[in-house]
Design an enzyme around this catalytic site. Structure first.
Site, short mmCIF file in Angstrom:
data_model
loop_
_atom_site.label_atom_id
_atom_site.label_comp_id
_atom_site.label_asym_id
_atom_site.label_seq_id
_atom_site.Cartn_x
_atom_site.Cartn_y
_atom_site.Cartn_z
N HIS A 152 0.16 6.03 -2.61
CA HIS A 152 -0.09 4.64 -2.23
C HIS A 152 -1.15 4.02 -3.14
O HIS A 152 -0.97 2.92 -3.67
CB HIS A 152 -0.57 4.61 -0.76
CG HIS A 152 -1.01 3.27 -0.28
ND1 HIS A 152 -0.21 2.43 0.45
CD2 HIS A 152 -2.20 2.62 -0.43
CE1 HIS A 152 -0.86 1.32 0.73
NE2 HIS A 152 -2.08 1.41 0.21
N GLU A 153 -2.27 4.74 -3.33
CA GLU A 153 -3.34 4.21 -4.16
C GLU A 153 -2.92 4.09 -5.62
O GLU A 153 -3.26 3.12 -6.30
CB GLU A 153 -4.59 5.09 -4.04
CG GLU A 153 -5.16 5.19 -2.63
CD GLU A 153 -5.45 3.85 -2.00
OE1 GLU A 153 -5.71 2.87 -2.74
OE2 GLU A 153 -5.40 3.74 -0.76
N HIS A 156 -1.01 0.97 -6.17
CA HIS A 156 -1.89 -0.18 -6.38
C HIS A 156 -2.29 -0.28 -7.85
O HIS A 156 -2.28 -1.36 -8.45
CB HIS A 156 -3.17 -0.05 -5.54
CG HIS A 156 -3.00 -0.46 -4.11
ND1 HIS A 156 -2.40 -1.65 -3.74
CD2 HIS A 156 -3.39 0.14 -2.94
CE1 HIS A 156 -2.41 -1.76 -2.42
NE2 HIS A 156 -3.00 -0.69 -1.92
N GLU A 230 0.28 -4.32 0.33
CA GLU A 230 0.23 -3.02 1.02
C GLU A 230 1.64 -2.48 1.27
O GLU A 230 1.88 -1.28 1.14
CB GLU A 230 -0.52 -3.17 2.35
CG GLU A 230 -2.02 -3.37 2.19
CD GLU A 230 -2.67 -2.27 1.38
OE1 GLU A 230 -2.41 -1.08 1.66
OE2 GLU A 230 -3.43 -2.59 0.45
#
Length: 298
Positions: A152-153, A156, A230
């Site tokens: 997930h990070e 980003h 997100e």
């Protein structure tokens, strides 16, 4: 605590100094007279330049200082990627390196900090970033779930979200400063009939109030984009791991645990954040899991 307060004060002082320097340089090089931002000689082009300098300077300084601020304010223990100290650090480095290769970005710096389950990514560009996880997250999740959080990070980072959010905030700030002063001048001169060349009390009061009101509305737009971001990062984690299930499990586990508040500099890039309002940086855990289940069905 005092370290964070000191960092906050120093950051704001740096922004004020940079604003002064940039405004003086623009005035000197381009012959811009910033005395024309208000009053009888208000010039919209000059005001727009002034607004852009005010709007972007703070955001850009925060972006370029983001890694330093995160390391200092969060008390990060940085991992030497070439010489991890233990098995956990080695696994973290190897996992982040694998995800960086999948995402096509440079290997970020990796750190661990003490706190409740959470993680974040920050940095000025896709190829100059930092990823950090809390010891609480490492202790409460299995490795597949931690890998999903890291995915997930890293999404980003790969999506360039740090830069995009900075630019969006800069644009919002610019229009807030511009519109509040245009309307303030109209109120001062058209409604309150100030006939002096200099701006009057109506200009300053109206501009001040509109700075807050329009800034609040602008924050709603920024946070709406943050929530959309997100969902993209969750989908990116699912893509990197080949299945949405690990991310679903990680979110479900997060939903049953307390999460500490991240500092403002990195709050928007955590795995979990404020929920339940127009000013939330993250959708609710339930909404995110629902989106991942729909992705799984497709």
């Amino acid at each position: 605590m005092f370290k964070r307060i000191g960092l906050f004060v120093l950051t704001n002082l740096a922004i004020l100094v940079m604003l002064s320097i940039i405004l003086n340089l623009v005035s000197w090089f381009f012959g811009v007279n910033f005395g024309q931002i208000a009053g009888s000689n208000q010039n919209y082009a000059t005001l727009l330049i002034f607004a852009a300098v005010i709007g972007f300077t703070g955001s850009l300084i925060s972006l370029f200082m983001s890694k330093t601020m995160a390391k200092t304010s969060m008390g990060l223990q940085m991992i030497d990627v070439d010489n991890p100290r233990n098995g956990v650090e080695r696994w973290l480095v190897e996992t982040v390196a694998k995800l960086a290769k999948i995402k096509g970005v440079a290997m970020p710096e990796v750190g661990i900090y003490h706190g409740e389950p959470n993680a974040f990514a920050t940095g000025p560009s896709r190829n100059n970033s930092l990823v950090a996880v809390s010891d609480g997250l490492l202790a409460s999740m299995n490795r597949e779930e931690v890998e999903a959080v890291l995915g997930h990070e890293m999404s980003h980072v790969a999506n360039g979200d740090m830069v995009t959010m900075t630019l969006m905030q800069g644009v919002i700030n610019t229009f807030v400063v511009f519109l509040s002063r245009v309307i303030g001048n109209i109120v001062d001169r058209g409604i309150l009939r100030n006939e002096s060349d200099a701006p009057g009390a109506g200009y300053y009061i109206t501009s001040f109030v509109l700075d807050m009101v329009l800034g609040l509305l602008g924050s709603m737009l920024v946070m709406a984009f943050s929530r959309y971001r997100e969902y993209r990062a969750d989908a990116g984690a699912a893509e990197a791991l080949g299945s949405p299930v690990p991310m679903i499990n990680a979110l479900a586990r997060l939903g049953g645990q307390p999460t500490s508040e991240l500092p403002g500099a990195v709050k928007g890039f955590g795995i979990n954040g404020g929920i339940g309002s127009l000013f939330a940086s993250h959708p609710s855990i339930e909404q995110r899991i629902k989106a991942l289940r729909e992705l799984q069905q497709r």
